[in-house]
Design an enzyme around this catalytic site. Sequence first.
Site, PDB file in Angstrom:
ATOM      1  N   GLU A 245      36.301  28.888  74.829  1.00 58.89           N
ATOM      2  CA  GLU A 245      34.907  28.614  74.445  1.00 58.89           C
ATOM      3  C   GLU A 245      34.376  29.844  73.711  1.00 58.89           C
ATOM      4  O   GLU A 245      34.626  30.978  74.128  1.00 58.89           O
ATOM      5  CB  GLU A 245      34.045  28.328  75.676  1.00 58.89           C
ATOM      6  CG  GLU A 245      32.562  28.166  75.373  1.00 58.89           C
ATOM      7  CD  GLU A 245      31.733  27.906  76.640  1.00 58.89           C
ATOM      8  OE1 GLU A 245      32.256  27.252  77.561  1.00 58.89           O
ATOM      9  OE2 GLU A 245      30.584  28.390  76.704  1.00 58.89           O
ATOM     10  N   GLU A 250      23.334  32.634  72.866  1.00 57.51           N
ATOM     11  CA  GLU A 250      22.653  31.989  73.983  1.00 57.51           C
ATOM     12  C   GLU A 250      21.447  32.849  74.357  1.00 57.51           C
ATOM     13  O   GLU A 250      21.462  34.072  74.182  1.00 57.51           O
ATOM     14  CB  GLU A 250      23.564  31.866  75.194  1.00 57.51           C
ATOM     15  CG  GLU A 250      24.723  30.908  75.043  1.00 57.51           C
ATOM     16  CD  GLU A 250      25.525  30.806  76.330  1.00 57.51           C
ATOM     17  OE1 GLU A 250      25.303  29.846  77.090  1.00 57.51           O
ATOM     18  OE2 GLU A 250      26.357  31.696  76.569  1.00 57.51           O
TER      19      GLU A 250
END
Length: 369
Positions: A245, A250
């Site tokens: 990933e 974020e």
Amino acid sequence: MLNTIMLSLAVALWGCGGSEDDPQPAPASITVSPETVNAPAEGGTYTVNVTTTGKEWGVAMGEDFFTIKTQNTAAQTGTITITVPANPVAEARSGAVTVMSGVARKTITVTQAAAEQAAYDAPEGYKLVWQDEFNEGTELNPADWTHEVQNSGWVNNELQNYVNHTTPKGRYVTEIGGGKLQIHCFKEDGKIYSGRVYAHVNQGWQYGYFEASIKLPKGKGTWPAFWMMPVGNDWSTNPWPMCGEIDIMEEVGCVPNEVSSSIHTQDYNHTKGTQKTHAMTISKAEGEFHTYALLWTADEITTYVDGKVQLSVKKSVIGSSHNQWPFHYAFYPIFNLAWGGDWGGMNGVDESALPITMEVDYIRVFQKK
């Protein structure tokens, strides 16, 4: 006398097309004018006249840099309008339109001059392969984008429900407006709804430079992200985090304006506390647009915030096995706006912040020439 009658009958049958040796009609021919469109770097709109001896005609083209519109395709004469946008790169480009009538084919060549200076700031030696500037229509193009549909609690104990475009009452979780992609999160009939979308989920890209301009929302409970996951992954044999990933950006609203970037693999992930990650606080990540980017090669992953290095991970440093570096196949980009969950809700949520919106000005993908 009989011979004369038979000869006359044969001539009559030939004239009516009754002989097995009749010549077949000639195939259709096509004429186009002009046969070549030469557009300058700034682009333009051009009309090509089409004439065919057939009853109708059509066109075919691949994924190209220009668009076309046709008129009078059911007649023997018609037109093709070719619209060429401004060239964003400092390289000439070319494409083609094929005109068809029966078995006949005619090609229109479309060329465009290079821009004096590239419109996009990409790494040296990279070319633009896909983009969405979100400046057409009111909804995401389904040829490019796929919505996730999942109920709350699906991952990370998040509270939002992901739906395809609209809620049961018809409110949009994603829409295009003002040249931006808007991902909305709000409460409806006691449930939280939001959007999570995938770009080219079935193809993705292996390696490249990925860049997006994003404005983050405010509020305790928000968890917006720009990240990537592998294409066509077999979760039974290659589960998360073994599959890999890449988190380009974020942010959680309970720690305002601190944006982070991480990679997750079997050996390096947050469940073990071994993930490779880096965070930085930037002025007005919430409320203003900033540029978030990933440069991914076979040997290194580097993320950027407004051109500054955020995270840098080298395969030569962390290891080259699949459990250490699974970044050797295509991944697809993701935008989503989560609400609550293990990280976004670690200090609780404040529903008075709802509704909220994450905005994306553009996403661009570049690969090596």
